[in-house]
Scaffold this motif. Structure first.
Motif, PDB file in Angstrom:
ATOM      1  N   GLY A 129       0.924  -1.228  -0.184  1.00 41.30           N
ATOM      2  CA  GLY A 129       0.078   0.071   0.021  1.00 41.30           C
ATOM      3  C   GLY A 129       1.051   1.366  -0.086  1.00 41.30           C
ATOM      4  O   GLY A 129       0.523   2.290  -0.697  1.00 41.30           O
ATOM      5  N   LEU A 130       2.074   1.311   0.843  1.00 41.22           N
ATOM      6  CA  LEU A 130       2.940   2.216   0.859  1.00 41.22           C
ATOM      7  C   LEU A 130       3.467   2.670  -0.582  1.00 41.22           C
ATOM      8  O   LEU A 130       3.762   3.787  -1.112  1.00 41.22           O
ATOM      9  CB  LEU A 130       3.843   2.269   1.884  1.00 41.22           C
ATOM     10  N   GLN A 131       3.967   1.653  -1.228  1.00 36.77           N
ATOM     11  CA  GLN A 131       4.491   1.674  -2.452  1.00 36.77           C
ATOM     12  C   GLN A 131       3.393   2.414  -3.373  1.00 36.77           C
ATOM     13  O   GLN A 131       3.966   3.121  -4.483  1.00 36.77           O
ATOM     14  CB  GLN A 131       5.207   0.439  -3.064  1.00 36.77           C
ATOM     15  N   LEU A 132       2.084   1.823  -3.471  1.00 35.84           N
ATOM     16  CA  LEU A 132       1.104   2.389  -4.512  1.00 35.84           C
ATOM     17  C   LEU A 132       1.009   3.650  -4.230  1.00 35.84           C
ATOM     18  O   LEU A 132       0.896   4.582  -5.150  1.00 35.84           O
ATOM     19  CB  LEU A 132      -0.146   1.515  -4.234  1.00 35.84           C
ATOM     20  N   TRP A 133       1.039   4.172  -2.761  1.00 25.63           N
ATOM     21  CA  TRP A 133       0.690   5.579  -2.390  1.00 25.63           C
ATOM     22  C   TRP A 133       1.970   6.432  -2.972  1.00 25.63           C
ATOM     23  O   TRP A 133       1.715   7.399  -3.511  1.00 25.63           O
ATOM     24  CB  TRP A 133       0.596   5.537  -1.016  1.00 25.63           C
TER      25      TRP A 133
END
Length: 229
Positions: free
Chosen positions: A213-217
């Motif tokens: 999720g952090l990578q996508l954000w």
């Protein structure tokens, strides 16, 4: 009563329990090999032997140094032929200790279940010497002095063998309970391990999803900042 048929063998008239008792008697009456172990120990080195003993079992041991010349076993041993011994419990408690001796014995009743360790070592000599010694370690039923039991109780050979059989059955019964307890402990350990592995798997999955999720954000904000989205 039913008449016995002519020519039928006598063994066919024995009940199974009688045959089992006779087989056990023959097994116990069979000659057993000597249990004394012979070792060669170099000076300055250590040799250890372990034996698994359960709680409240008796253990006895005898050891003595063997002369360097087998043709003269009764000859006086040189001063260099001495050994030291320490017997420890599974938790490291000392059950027997002897230093610079040529023979000795020990006896104790186990208060802890597990592997008991007997370690022998010899002082360092120049030039080095090899010391031979014999060690006889018995525990449980085999640790009992059955000839003394027969002499004190004034029992005949059959009664003595039956006493041996009774002690053997009792020892097997206790061993089964001991193995059952060990099995329950292993099952509890497996259940705790599986539970911890399951929680670890969920934690790993949560960390992976959080990182994803952090990578996508991060990618989304990067592309928006570059005006690619």
């Amino acid at each position: 009563m039913a008449a016995r048929r002519p020519g039928s063998p006598a063994s066919s008239w024995m009940c199974p329990s009688t045959m089992l008792l006779l087989a056990a008697f023959a097994l116990l009456s069979a000659p057993r090999p000597a249990r004394a172990l012979r070792f060669d120990l170099e000076s300055g080195h250590t040799k250890c032997i372990s034996d698994e003993i359960k709680v409240n079992s008796m253990a006895v041991g005898k050891y003595h140094v063997v002369g360097p010349d087998p043709n003269f076993p009764d000859a006086q041993l040189p001063e260099s032929h001495r050994i030291s011994l320490r017997v420890t419990s599974p938790y490291g408690n000392s059950m027997h200790y002897a230093e610079n001796v040529q023979s000795g014995h020990f006896a104790f009743t186990a208060t802890e279940a597990g592997d008991y360790l007997a370690c022998f070592w010899a002082p360092d000599h120049k030039p080095p010497v090899t010391i031979g010694f014999e060690f006889d370690w018995r525990s449980g039923v085999s640790a009992k002095d059955w000839p003394s039991v027969a002499k004190k109780g004034k029992v005949d050979m059959m009664e003595l063998e039956l006493k041996k059989l009774e002690e053997t059955i009792k020892n097997i019964h206790e061993e089964m309970f001991y193995l059952r307890e060990r099995e329950e402990e292993m099952q509890d350990l497996n259940r705790r391990t599986n539970s911890r592995m399951a929680w670890l798997g969920f934690l790993s999955l949560g960390i992976c999803l959080s990182v994803a999720g952090l990578q996508l954000w991060h990618l989304k904000t990067f592309f928006e900042r570059k005006k690619l989205l």
